[in-house]
Motif scaffolding. Structure first.
Motif, PDB file in Angstrom:
ATOM      1  N   SER A  90      13.130  -3.854 -11.749  1.00  0.00           N
ATOM      2  CA  SER A  90      12.664  -3.936 -10.373  1.00  0.00           C
ATOM      3  C   SER A  90      12.165  -2.577  -9.904  1.00  0.00           C
ATOM      4  CB  SER A  90      13.804  -4.402  -9.458  1.00  0.00           C
ATOM      5  OG  SER A  90      13.435  -4.321  -8.091  1.00  0.00           O
ATOM      6  N   TYR A  91      11.108  -2.583  -9.084  1.00  0.00           N
ATOM      7  CA  TYR A  91      10.752  -1.368  -8.364  1.00  0.00           C
ATOM      8  C   TYR A  91      11.903  -1.021  -7.433  1.00  0.00           C
ATOM      9  CZ  TYR A  91       5.951  -2.070  -9.980  1.00  0.00           C
ATOM     10  OH  TYR A  91       4.832  -2.228 -10.760  1.00  0.00           O
ATOM     11  N   ASN A  92      12.108   0.266  -7.192  1.00  0.00           N
ATOM     12  CA  ASN A  92      13.161   0.722  -6.293  1.00  0.00           C
ATOM     13  C   ASN A  92      12.736   0.576  -4.833  1.00  0.00           C
ATOM     14  OD1 ASN A  92      15.735   2.328  -5.782  1.00  0.00           O
ATOM     15  ND2 ASN A  92      14.225   3.675  -4.849  1.00  0.00           N
ATOM     16  N   MET A  93      11.462   0.773  -4.571  1.00  0.00           N
ATOM     17  CA  MET A  93      10.955   0.741  -3.202  1.00  0.00           C
ATOM     18  C   MET A  93      10.209  -0.563  -2.910  1.00  0.00           C
ATOM     19  SD  MET A  93      11.818   3.512  -1.624  1.00  0.00           S
ATOM     20  CE  MET A  93      12.326   5.204  -1.931  1.00  0.00           C
ATOM     21  N   LEU A  94      10.340  -1.018  -1.687  1.00  0.00           N
ATOM     22  CA  LEU A  94       9.468  -2.076  -1.194  1.00  0.00           C
ATOM     23  C   LEU A  94       8.036  -1.573  -1.272  1.00  0.00           C
ATOM     24  CD1 LEU A  94       9.042  -4.784   0.418  1.00  0.00           C
ATOM     25  CD2 LEU A  94       9.273  -3.383   2.492  1.00  0.00           C
ATOM     26  N   HIS A  95       7.129  -2.387  -1.817  1.00  0.00           N
ATOM     27  CA  HIS A  95       5.732  -1.958  -1.914  1.00  0.00           C
ATOM     28  C   HIS A  95       4.839  -2.855  -1.043  1.00  0.00           C
ATOM     29  CE1 HIS A  95       5.120  -5.318  -4.735  1.00  0.00           C
ATOM     30  NE2 HIS A  95       6.172  -4.870  -5.415  1.00  0.00           N
ATOM     31  N   LYS A  96       3.598  -2.428  -0.838  1.00  0.00           N
ATOM     32  CA  LYS A  96       2.732  -3.105   0.118  1.00  0.00           C
ATOM     33  C   LYS A  96       2.465  -4.570  -0.234  1.00  0.00           C
ATOM     34  CE  LYS A  96      -1.595  -2.750   2.695  1.00  0.00           C
ATOM     35  NZ  LYS A  96      -2.781  -1.915   3.010  1.00  0.00           N
ATOM     36  N   PRO A  97       2.117  -4.942  -1.482  1.00  0.00           N
ATOM     37  CA  PRO A  97       1.900  -6.370  -1.765  1.00  0.00           C
ATOM     38  C   PRO A  97       3.120  -7.233  -1.442  1.00  0.00           C
ATOM     39  CG  PRO A  97       0.954  -5.052  -3.518  1.00  0.00           C
ATOM     40  CD  PRO A  97       1.733  -4.111  -2.651  1.00  0.00           C
ATOM     41  N   ALA A  98       4.332  -6.725  -1.726  1.00  0.00           N
ATOM     42  CA  ALA A  98       5.545  -7.482  -1.397  1.00  0.00           C
ATOM     43  C   ALA A  98       5.705  -7.603   0.118  1.00  0.00           C
ATOM     44  CB  ALA A  98       6.767  -6.811  -2.013  1.00  0.00           C
ATOM     45  N   LEU A  99       5.422  -6.520   0.843  1.00  0.00           N
ATOM     46  CA  LEU A  99       5.522  -6.556   2.303  1.00  0.00           C
ATOM     47  C   LEU A  99       4.523  -7.547   2.897  1.00  0.00           C
ATOM     48  CD1 LEU A  99       6.556  -5.606   5.026  1.00  0.00           C
ATOM     49  CD2 LEU A  99       5.064  -3.596   4.834  1.00  0.00           C
ATOM     50  N   LEU A 100       3.303  -7.584   2.357  1.00  0.00           N
ATOM     51  CA  LEU A 100       2.317  -8.532   2.868  1.00  0.00           C
ATOM     52  C   LEU A 100       2.790  -9.971   2.674  1.00  0.00           C
ATOM     53  CD1 LEU A 100      -1.100  -6.957   1.762  1.00  0.00           C
ATOM     54  CD2 LEU A 100       0.167  -6.653   3.911  1.00  0.00           C
ATOM     55  N   GLY A 101       3.462 -10.251   1.561  1.00  0.00           N
ATOM     56  CA  GLY A 101       4.009 -11.580   1.345  1.00  0.00           C
ATOM     57  C   GLY A 101       5.059 -11.937   2.385  1.00  0.00           C
TER      58      GLY A 101
ATOM     59  N   LEU B 170      -5.904 -12.597   4.086  1.00  0.00           N
ATOM     60  CA  LEU B 170      -5.970 -12.314   5.523  1.00  0.00           C
ATOM     61  C   LEU B 170      -5.321 -10.986   5.913  1.00  0.00           C
ATOM     62  CD1 LEU B 170      -5.236 -15.850   7.045  1.00  0.00           C
ATOM     63  CD2 LEU B 170      -7.450 -14.707   6.791  1.00  0.00           C
ATOM     64  N   LEU B 171      -4.403 -10.479   5.079  1.00  0.00           N
ATOM     65  CA  LEU B 171      -3.626  -9.300   5.477  1.00  0.00           C
ATOM     66  C   LEU B 171      -3.880  -8.064   4.622  1.00  0.00           C
ATOM     67  CD1 LEU B 171      -0.172 -11.024   6.135  1.00  0.00           C
ATOM     68  CD2 LEU B 171      -1.790 -10.191   7.859  1.00  0.00           C
ATOM     69  N   LYS B 172      -4.711  -8.152   3.602  1.00  0.00           N
ATOM     70  CA  LYS B 172      -4.837  -7.029   2.666  1.00  0.00           C
ATOM     71  C   LYS B 172      -5.393  -5.762   3.303  1.00  0.00           C
ATOM     72  CE  LYS B 172      -9.324  -8.603   0.841  1.00  0.00           C
ATOM     73  NZ  LYS B 172     -10.037  -9.024  -0.390  1.00  0.00           N
ATOM     74  N   VAL B 173      -6.120  -5.890   4.423  1.00  0.00           N
ATOM     75  CA  VAL B 173      -6.670  -4.693   5.076  1.00  0.00           C
ATOM     76  C   VAL B 173      -5.706  -4.101   6.097  1.00  0.00           C
ATOM     77  CG1 VAL B 173      -9.043  -5.455   4.735  1.00  0.00           C
ATOM     78  CG2 VAL B 173      -7.849  -6.073   6.841  1.00  0.00           C
ATOM     79  N   LEU B 174      -4.569  -4.757   6.316  1.00  0.00           N
ATOM     80  CA  LEU B 174      -3.600  -4.271   7.289  1.00  0.00           C
ATOM     81  C   LEU B 174      -3.014  -2.935   6.839  1.00  0.00           C
ATOM     82  CD1 LEU B 174      -1.880  -4.887   9.857  1.00  0.00           C
ATOM     83  CD2 LEU B 174      -0.259  -6.036   8.336  1.00  0.00           C
ATOM     84  N   ALA B 175      -2.980  -1.955   7.737  1.00  0.00           N
ATOM     85  CA  ALA B 175      -2.391  -0.647   7.430  1.00  0.00           C
ATOM     86  C   ALA B 175      -0.897  -0.701   7.692  1.00  0.00           C
ATOM     87  CB  ALA B 175      -3.033   0.436   8.279  1.00  0.00           C
ATOM     88  N   VAL B 176      -0.108  -0.273   6.702  1.00  0.00           N
ATOM     89  CA  VAL B 176       1.346  -0.319   6.814  1.00  0.00           C
ATOM     90  C   VAL B 176       1.946   1.036   6.465  1.00  0.00           C
ATOM     91  CG1 VAL B 176       1.286  -2.758   6.129  1.00  0.00           C
ATOM     92  CG2 VAL B 176       1.820  -1.026   4.406  1.00  0.00           C
ATOM     93  N   GLY B 177       3.152   1.271   6.924  1.00  0.00           N
ATOM     94  CA  GLY B 177       3.956   2.415   6.525  1.00  0.00           C
ATOM     95  C   GLY B 177       5.342   1.916   6.173  1.00  0.00           C
ATOM     96  N   ILE B 178       6.012   2.570   5.238  1.00  0.00           N
ATOM     97  CA  ILE B 178       7.328   2.120   4.778  1.00  0.00           C
ATOM     98  C   ILE B 178       8.284   3.307   4.732  1.00  0.00           C
ATOM     99  CG2 ILE B 178       8.627   1.084   2.873  1.00  0.00           C
ATOM    100  CD1 ILE B 178       6.026  -0.419   2.116  1.00  0.00           C
TER     101      ILE B 178
ATOM    102  N   LEU C 123       3.916   2.819  -7.559  1.00  0.00           N
ATOM    103  CA  LEU C 123       4.105   1.532  -6.897  1.00  0.00           C
ATOM    104  C   LEU C 123       2.787   0.785  -6.730  1.00  0.00           C
ATOM    105  CD1 LEU C 123       6.437   2.755  -4.001  1.00  0.00           C
ATOM    106  CD2 LEU C 123       7.141   1.285  -5.904  1.00  0.00           C
ATOM    107  N   PRO C 124       2.853  -0.537  -6.661  1.00  0.00           N
ATOM    108  CA  PRO C 124       1.648  -1.315  -6.327  1.00  0.00           C
ATOM    109  C   PRO C 124       1.217  -1.028  -4.889  1.00  0.00           C
ATOM    110  CG  PRO C 124       3.343  -2.712  -7.318  1.00  0.00           C
ATOM    111  CD  PRO C 124       3.996  -1.399  -6.981  1.00  0.00           C
ATOM    112  N   ILE C 125      -0.081  -0.902  -4.693  1.00  0.00           N
ATOM    113  CA  ILE C 125      -0.614  -0.732  -3.339  1.00  0.00           C
ATOM    114  C   ILE C 125      -1.556  -1.868  -2.980  1.00  0.00           C
ATOM    115  CG2 ILE C 125      -2.590   0.708  -4.016  1.00  0.00           C
ATOM    116  CD1 ILE C 125      -2.044   2.348  -1.435  1.00  0.00           C
ATOM    117  N   SER C 126      -2.079  -2.553  -3.998  1.00  0.00           N
ATOM    118  CA  SER C 126      -2.996  -3.675  -3.790  1.00  0.00           C
ATOM    119  C   SER C 126      -3.126  -4.388  -5.131  1.00  0.00           C
ATOM    120  CB  SER C 126      -4.354  -3.186  -3.293  1.00  0.00           C
ATOM    121  OG  SER C 126      -4.952  -2.333  -4.258  1.00  0.00           O
ATOM    122  N   PHE C 127      -4.127  -5.268  -5.222  1.00  0.00           N
ATOM    123  CA  PHE C 127      -4.417  -5.953  -6.480  1.00  0.00           C
ATOM    124  C   PHE C 127      -5.803  -5.569  -6.989  1.00  0.00           C
ATOM    125  CE2 PHE C 127      -1.104  -8.798  -4.918  1.00  0.00           C
ATOM    126  CZ  PHE C 127      -0.414  -9.102  -6.075  1.00  0.00           C
ATOM    127  N   ASN C 128      -5.924  -5.437  -8.297  1.00  0.00           N
ATOM    128  CA  ASN C 128      -7.248  -5.398  -8.923  1.00  0.00           C
ATOM    129  C   ASN C 128      -7.778  -6.828  -8.883  1.00  0.00           C
ATOM    130  OD1 ASN C 128      -9.299  -5.708 -10.988  1.00  0.00           O
ATOM    131  ND2 ASN C 128      -8.701  -3.701 -11.734  1.00  0.00           N
TER     132      ASN C 128
END
Length: 258
Positions: free
Chosen positions: A30-41, A64-72, A211-216
Motif C-alpha cells: 500500500s502507498y503510505n499517503m492518500l493520493h489524488k486519484p484515491a481522493l477523487l474516488g 468530472l473531477l480530474k481538474v479539481l485542485a486538492v491539497g493533502i 505517488l499517483p497524481i493522475s492517470f496516463n
C-alpha cells in the motif's frame, strides 16, 4: 471571488489500503499517503458519481473531477509514516485457483488520517454539489479508504480564505508538496533551501514518497510523481509552486494545491 471556495475536511479510518500496482510473490503493498486519484474516488462517492463500469473507459467521477485542485495534509502520523500491519488470506475464487490455491499477503495502514483541502469553483455544477454536500455533512455512498471494508469518517469541515504565498521570509509547508527541480542524470532533485541560522529552529523529519497524481489516459496507468512532506522551515529561494496561505479564525496554513 464569491464563487470560489476553499474547504477542508478530515478523513480518518481504522485501516486503509491504497494498493500499489506492483507486487511480488503474493505480497500486495500500500502507498503510505492518500493520493489524488484515491481522493477523487472518495469525493465521487460523496456526491454519488459512477465508478468503473467499462473496461478501457475512465469512470464518471474521474472525468468530472480530474481538474479539481486538492491539497493533502497528513494527520496523526509518526514522522510522516503510519503504522502498518499485514494480513494473509486465501483467494477462493475459482479463476484464481486454476493452478493451485492463491495465497495473498496484504499490507494495511493502521489508523491513517488526512486533512483534505479543495479549491472549488461553485460555478461548476459538480464542484458546487460537492461543496453543498460537504457543508451539509451528506454522502450518497459510504466513503472508504481503498477497500470497501475500510469505512472512512469525514469530520471537522472548515472553510478558509486563501491567498497565493508571496512572502519573502522563511516558511514551512503543512501539506504534501511536489518535489520540483531540474532533471540531472535521470534523477529529479528538489531545489530546496532549509533554514538554519535564520530561525534557530530545526525540523525533525523529511518524508519522501512517489505517488499517483493522475492517470496516463493512453496506457490507463497511474501517472507517478515524487512528493515531500517535512516539518523543516524553508528559505524563500526554495522552488515550490502553487502554494497558498490559508486562514480560518486563528488558524494559518501553507498548503500546496495540485
Amino acid at each position: 471571488m464569491a464563487n470560489e471556495k476553499v474547504i477542508s475536511f478530515d478523513l480518518k479510518a481504522d485501516f486503509a489500503f491504497f494498493k500499489k500496482p506492483d507486487f511480488n510473490e503474493g505480497l500486495q503493498l500500500s502507498y503510505n499517503m492518500l493520493h489524488k486519484p484515491a481522493l477523487l474516488g472518495i469525493l465521487g462517492a460523496i456526491i454519488g458519481l459512477e465508478g468503473y463500469k467499462q473496461k478501457g473507459a475512465f469512470p464518471q467521477y474521474y472525468q468530472l473531477l480530474k481538474v479539481l485542485a486538492v491539497g493533502i495534509e497528513p494527520l496523526q502520523h509518526e514522522r510522516g509514516n503510519y503504522q502498518k500491519t499485514s494480513v494473509k488470506y486465501t483467494n477462493g475464487v475459482g479463476y484464481a485457483n486454476s493452478d493451485g490455491t492463491l495465497l495473498i499477503e496484504e499490507m494495511m495502514l493502521v489508523k491513517p488520517a488526512y486533512r483534505c483541502y479543495l479549491q472549488l469553483d461553485c460555478t461548476n455544477e459538480t464542484e458546487a454539489k460537492l461543496y453543498e454536500y460537504l457543508v451539509d455533512g451528506k454522502c450518497e455512498f459510504i466513503p472508504y479508504l481503498g477497500k470497501n471494508e475500510f469505512q472512512a469518517w469525514l469530520e471537522n469541515i472548515q472553510e478558509w480564505s486563501a491567498e497565493p504565498v508571496i512572502d519573502e521570509s522563511v516558511f514551512s509547508i503543512n501539506s504534501l508538496f511536489i518535489k520540483e527541480g531540474s532533471l540531472r542524470n535521470q534523477r529529479v532533485e528538489a531545489e530546496l533551501a532549509f533554514a538554519f541560522e535564520d530561525t534557530g529552529e530545526f525540523g525533525t523529519f523529511s518524508y519522501f514518497e512517489r505517488l499517483p497524481i493522475s492517470f496516463n489516459e493512453i496506457l490507463f496507468q497511474y501517472q507517478l510523481i515524487d512528493f515531500i512532506f517535512t516539518d523543516w522551515k524553508l528559505r524563500p529561494e526554495s522552488k515550490v509552486s502553487s502554494l497558498y496561505q490559508l486562514n480560518a479564525g486563528n488558524q494559518q496554513k501553507i498548503i500546496q494545491f495540485f
